[in-house]
Design an enzyme around this catalytic site. Structure first.
Site, PDB file in Angstrom:
ATOM      1  N   LYS A 170       3.109   6.214  -2.622  1.00  0.00           N
ATOM      2  CA  LYS A 170       4.330   7.146  -2.881  1.00  0.00           C
ATOM      3  C   LYS A 170       4.833   6.595  -4.391  1.00  0.00           C
ATOM      4  O   LYS A 170       5.271   7.755  -4.841  1.00  0.00           O
ATOM      5  CB  LYS A 170       6.081   6.750  -2.085  1.00  0.00           C
ATOM      6  N   GLY A 182       0.857  -1.222   0.192  1.00  0.00           N
ATOM      7  CA  GLY A 182      -0.322  -0.010   0.235  1.00  0.00           C
ATOM      8  C   GLY A 182       1.045   1.255  -0.096  1.00  0.00           C
ATOM      9  O   GLY A 182       0.499   2.050  -0.841  1.00  0.00           O
ATOM     10  N   TYR A 183       1.922   1.162   0.994  1.00  0.00           N
ATOM     11  CA  TYR A 183       2.700   2.547   1.241  1.00  0.00           C
ATOM     12  C   TYR A 183       3.207   2.418   0.080  1.00  0.00           C
ATOM     13  O   TYR A 183       3.767   3.603  -0.687  1.00  0.00           O
ATOM     14  CB  TYR A 183       3.830   2.543   2.308  1.00  0.00           C
ATOM     15  N   ILE A 184       3.769   1.785  -1.233  1.00  0.00           N
ATOM     16  CA  ILE A 184       4.967   1.749  -2.235  1.00  0.00           C
ATOM     17  C   ILE A 184       3.318   2.058  -3.646  1.00  0.00           C
ATOM     18  O   ILE A 184       3.967   3.172  -3.888  1.00  0.00           O
ATOM     19  CB  ILE A 184       5.237  -0.030  -2.964  1.00  0.00           C
TER      20      ILE A 184
END
Ligand SMILES: NC(=O)c1ccc[n+]([C@@H]2O[C@H](COP(=O)([O-])OP(=O)(O)OC[C@H]3O[C@@H](n4cnc5c(N)ncnc54)[C@H](OP(=O)(O)O)[C@@H]3O)[C@@H](O)[C@H]2O)c1
Length: 256
Positions: free
Chosen positions: A163, A158-160
């Site tokens: 970002k 999710g973070y990848i």
């Protein structure tokens, strides 16, 4: 008399109640900017305002939860009501990384990452840039990405995704508005010693020094002030020919 790098500029820093945002707000105020501090935690925001004022700077706290986009419009409106204009915007607020393998993906967490990091950043840019274009004399927008998009790690899907979206939006928006004098850039921090990284280490069972040694070329985590220094450069005229750029301040994380 000392010349300040951001004299009389008005700067908005989202997520400035702690970490990178807090240090950026402190540095901008020290360099002569009138700074809007923002985040959900009013007590921390007001404390920071008091500290900046005690040091001779100027700042105001405006509470804003990025999950409520009407609060983002209010944040920019109130900034202009308070200081009359907006010259610099650092879109730094973000949800903590998900720290889960894809097979264990938490959909609520994914929704928060997409909402805060992607839609939040986009809605911030919408209102910030409308104001800068209305003023007609340029502006600098700095989005905070992550080194996770220069070298991915497992258990952060999710973070990848969030970002990578910040990178794409930075380039797309830079292309839209740079002809009108508004510069849009992105900083990709590496391992910066903040609450977010401490929580990441705790959840992943990682140890600070061992992680820094194995994951960065410089062999250490950074102080958030080292990212604030990059924000100051991008906010100031020293970077007047820089737009649509992705700046790595990562201690060589991507080289490992
Ligand atoms: N630390 C690192 O190693 C690292 C590495 C790469 C990228 N980054 C990026 O750097 C930026 C700053 O992170 P940090 O390390 O300084 O973490 P931090 O100290 O935890 O700061 C995060 C900030 O975001 C705000 N925030 C979180 N959710 C929000 C929401 N829903 N609405 C409004 N504000 C919200 C928090 O304020 P409130 O809690 O008061 O709302 C806080 O001020 C983030 O974009 C992060 O992804 C950090």
């Amino acid at each position: 008399m000392k010349e300040f790098m951001l004299q009389d500029k008005v700067a908005l820093v989202t997520g400035s109640t702690s970490g990178i945002g807090e240090q950026t707000a402190r540095l901008f105020a020290k360099e002569g900017a009138k700074v809007i501090i923002s985040g959900r935690r009013a007590e921390r925001g007001e404390k920071l305002v008091a500290e900046i004022k005690a040091a001779g700077g100027e700042a105001t706290f405006i509470q804003c939860d990025m999950t409520h986009t009407e609060q983002i419009k209010n944040l920019v409106d109130k900034t202009v009501e308070t200081y009359g204009r907006l010259d610099i915007a650092v879109n730094n607020a973000a949800e903590n990384p998900d720290n889960k393998l894809i097979t264990d993906m938490d959909e609520d967490k994914m929704d928060r990452l997409l909402m805060i990091d992607i839609k939040g950043t986009a809605v911030c840019m919408k209102h910030e840039i409308n104001q800068m274009l209305k003023q007609g004399d340029g502006g600098s927008v700095i989005n905070i990405g992550s080194c996770i998009t220069s070298r991915v790690q497992p258990a952060s899907i999710g973070y990848i995704a969030a970002k990578y979206a910040v990178l794409g939006m930075t380039e797309g928006v830079a292309k839209e508005v740079s002809g009108q004098g508004v510069r849009v850039n992105c900083i990709r921090p590496g391992a910066i010693w903040t609450d977010m990284l401490a929580e990441y280490f705790q959840e992943m069972g990682a140890e600070k020094d061992a992680y820094a040694q194995s994951q960065t070329a410089l062999g250490r985590c950074a102080d958030p002030k080292e990212i604030a220094d990059g924000c100051l450069w991008l906010a100031s005229d020293l970077s007047s020919y820089v737009t649509g750029s992705i700046i790595d301040i990562d201690g060589g994380y991507r080289l490992i």
